[in-house]
Design a protein around this motif. Structure first.
Motif, short mmCIF file in Angstrom:
data_model
loop_
_atom_site.label_atom_id
_atom_site.label_comp_id
_atom_site.label_asym_id
_atom_site.label_seq_id
_atom_site.Cartn_x
_atom_site.Cartn_y
_atom_site.Cartn_z
N MET A 1 -8.41 -1.03 3.98
CA MET A 1 -7.27 -0.19 3.97
C MET A 1 -7.61 0.09 2.25
O MET A 1 -7.45 -0.96 1.80
CB MET A 1 -6.45 -0.87 4.20
CG MET A 1 -4.87 -0.03 3.25
SD MET A 1 -3.35 -0.55 4.30
CE MET A 1 -3.09 -1.70 3.15
N PRO A 2 -7.80 1.75 2.40
CA PRO A 2 -7.88 1.82 0.64
C PRO A 2 -6.23 1.28 -0.43
O PRO A 2 -5.61 1.73 -0.19
CB PRO A 2 -8.50 3.52 -0.10
CG PRO A 2 -8.32 3.91 1.81
CD PRO A 2 -8.46 2.31 2.67
N ASP A 3 -6.75 0.93 -1.40
CA ASP A 3 -5.39 0.98 -2.81
C ASP A 3 -4.33 2.05 -2.73
O ASP A 3 -5.15 3.07 -2.61
CB ASP A 3 -6.45 0.57 -3.57
CG ASP A 3 -5.29 0.56 -4.98
OD1 ASP A 3 -3.80 0.02 -4.00
OD2 ASP A 3 -5.69 0.35 -5.88
N PRO A 4 -3.16 2.30 -2.32
CA PRO A 4 -2.69 3.48 -2.12
C PRO A 4 -2.97 3.55 -3.86
O PRO A 4 -2.81 4.98 -4.15
CB PRO A 4 -1.21 3.16 -2.12
CG PRO A 4 -1.16 1.41 -1.23
CD PRO A 4 -2.54 0.73 -1.54
N GLY A 5 -2.52 2.88 -4.76
CA GLY A 5 -2.82 3.73 -6.33
C GLY A 5 -4.03 4.53 -6.82
O GLY A 5 -4.43 5.28 -7.55
N LEU A 6 -4.98 4.02 -6.01
CA LEU A 6 -6.08 4.55 -6.44
C LEU A 6 -6.06 6.31 -5.53
O LEU A 6 -6.38 6.91 -5.86
CB LEU A 6 -7.48 3.72 -5.74
CG LEU A 6 -8.66 4.70 -5.81
CD1 LEU A 6 -9.17 4.56 -7.91
CD2 LEU A 6 -10.13 3.75 -5.21
N LEU A 7 -5.73 6.24 -4.41
CA LEU A 7 -5.18 7.69 -3.68
C LEU A 7 -4.80 8.75 -4.71
O LEU A 7 -4.94 9.29 -4.54
CB LEU A 7 -5.46 6.89 -2.33
CG LEU A 7 -5.26 6.44 -1.12
CD1 LEU A 7 -4.97 6.40 0.20
CD2 LEU A 7 -7.06 7.30 -1.02
N SER A 8 -3.50 7.60 -4.62
CA SER A 8 -2.46 8.46 -5.66
C SER A 8 -2.87 8.99 -7.54
O SER A 8 -2.60 10.42 -7.34
CB SER A 8 -1.33 7.64 -6.04
OG SER A 8 -1.81 6.95 -7.23
N ARG A 9 -4.35 8.75 -7.68
CA ARG A 9 -5.01 9.62 -8.76
C ARG A 9 -5.86 10.56 -8.19
O ARG A 9 -6.45 11.57 -9.00
CB ARG A 9 -6.37 8.24 -8.89
CG ARG A 9 -5.61 6.90 -10.12
CD ARG A 9 -6.50 6.44 -10.58
NE ARG A 9 -7.86 6.83 -10.98
CZ ARG A 9 -8.65 6.47 -10.89
NH1 ARG A 9 -8.67 5.10 -10.18
NH2 ARG A 9 -9.71 7.06 -11.76
N ALA A 10 -5.63 10.85 -7.22
CA ALA A 10 -6.36 12.29 -6.42
C ALA A 10 -5.89 13.08 -6.72
O ALA A 10 -4.71 13.32 -6.21
CB ALA A 10 -6.92 12.01 -4.96
N PRO A 11 -5.75 13.77 -7.22
CA PRO A 11 -4.63 15.29 -7.89
C PRO A 11 -4.04 15.57 -6.77
O PRO A 11 -3.28 15.62 -6.21
CB PRO A 11 -5.66 17.11 -8.06
CG PRO A 11 -6.77 15.55 -8.63
CD PRO A 11 -7.08 14.71 -7.49
N LEU A 12 -4.71 16.29 -5.57
CA LEU A 12 -3.94 16.14 -3.43
C LEU A 12 -3.10 15.84 -3.45
O LEU A 12 -1.57 15.67 -3.12
CB LEU A 12 -4.70 16.57 -3.21
CG LEU A 12 -4.48 17.33 -1.49
CD1 LEU A 12 -4.66 19.06 -2.08
CD2 LEU A 12 -5.57 17.54 -0.17
N LEU A 13 -3.29 14.44 -4.02
CA LEU A 13 -2.17 12.88 -3.40
C LEU A 13 -1.24 12.73 -4.04
O LEU A 13 -0.11 11.92 -3.43
CB LEU A 13 -3.43 12.03 -2.48
CG LEU A 13 -3.97 12.24 -1.73
CD1 LEU A 13 -5.38 10.98 -1.24
CD2 LEU A 13 -3.67 12.99 -0.17
N ALA A 14 -1.62 13.41 -5.60
CA ALA A 14 -0.41 12.28 -6.51
C ALA A 14 0.84 12.94 -6.02
O ALA A 14 1.87 11.83 -6.82
CB ALA A 14 -0.83 12.88 -8.27
N ALA A 15 1.41 13.99 -5.88
CA ALA A 15 2.72 14.24 -5.93
C ALA A 15 3.53 13.32 -4.02
O ALA A 15 4.61 13.54 -4.55
CB ALA A 15 2.98 15.85 -5.35
N LEU A 16 2.95 12.41 -3.53
CA LEU A 16 3.19 12.22 -2.58
C LEU A 16 4.08 10.56 -3.42
O LEU A 16 3.71 10.23 -3.85
CB LEU A 16 2.00 11.17 -1.71
CG LEU A 16 1.46 12.32 -0.94
CD1 LEU A 16 0.54 11.07 -0.14
CD2 LEU A 16 1.89 13.27 -0.26
N ALA A 17 5.27 9.95 -2.20
CA ALA A 17 6.20 9.71 -2.45
C ALA A 17 5.42 7.91 -2.32
O ALA A 17 4.51 8.05 -1.52
CB ALA A 17 7.00 9.40 -2.11
N GLY A 18 5.29 6.99 -2.99
CA GLY A 18 5.61 5.81 -2.27
C GLY A 18 5.08 5.56 -0.74
O GLY A 18 3.98 4.94 -0.50
N PRO A 19 6.35 5.32 0.16
CA PRO A 19 6.36 5.30 1.21
C PRO A 19 4.85 6.36 1.79
O PRO A 19 4.09 5.65 2.88
CB PRO A 19 7.78 5.18 1.55
CG PRO A 19 8.66 5.50 0.80
CD PRO A 19 7.31 6.02 -0.47
#
Length: 89
Positions: free
Chosen positions: A1-19
């Motif tokens: 399972m990838p780290d959610p923090g790393l995924l949030s660095r992708a510009p397309l995913l940056a706006a997703l809320a924590g949950p």
């Protein structure tokens, strides 16, 4: 399972809320590509969003003369495949 923090660095995913980001990370699959290997090739179905978690990915094509041309370098947090995923290409 990838780290959610790393995924949030992708510009397309940056706006997703924590949950939402956590839910995405729970269904994401890690894939290791050996050095020099291909994540995908021109003409493959665009069926995934790939986020680089470690190392480097080179986006490359072959020129008309047969030489390798590097179009881009991607590193941790960078994403590829989003356009094909979104437009079905």
């Amino acid at each position: 399972m990838p780290d959610p923090g790393l995924l949030s660095r992708a510009p397309l995913l940056a706006a997703l809320a924590g949950p939402d980001l956590l839910a995405l990370s729970e269904v994401a699959e890690a894939r290791r590509v050996p050095e020099g290997g291909a994540l995908f090739r021109r003409g493959d179905a665009g069926d995934g969003l790939w986020v680089v978690t470690a190392g480097e990915v080179r986006i490359r094509i072959e020129s008309a003369e047969g030489a390798e041309v590097v179009l881009n370098h991607l590193g941790p947090g960078d994403a590829v495949g989003e356009v094909a995923l979104l437009d079905g290409g």
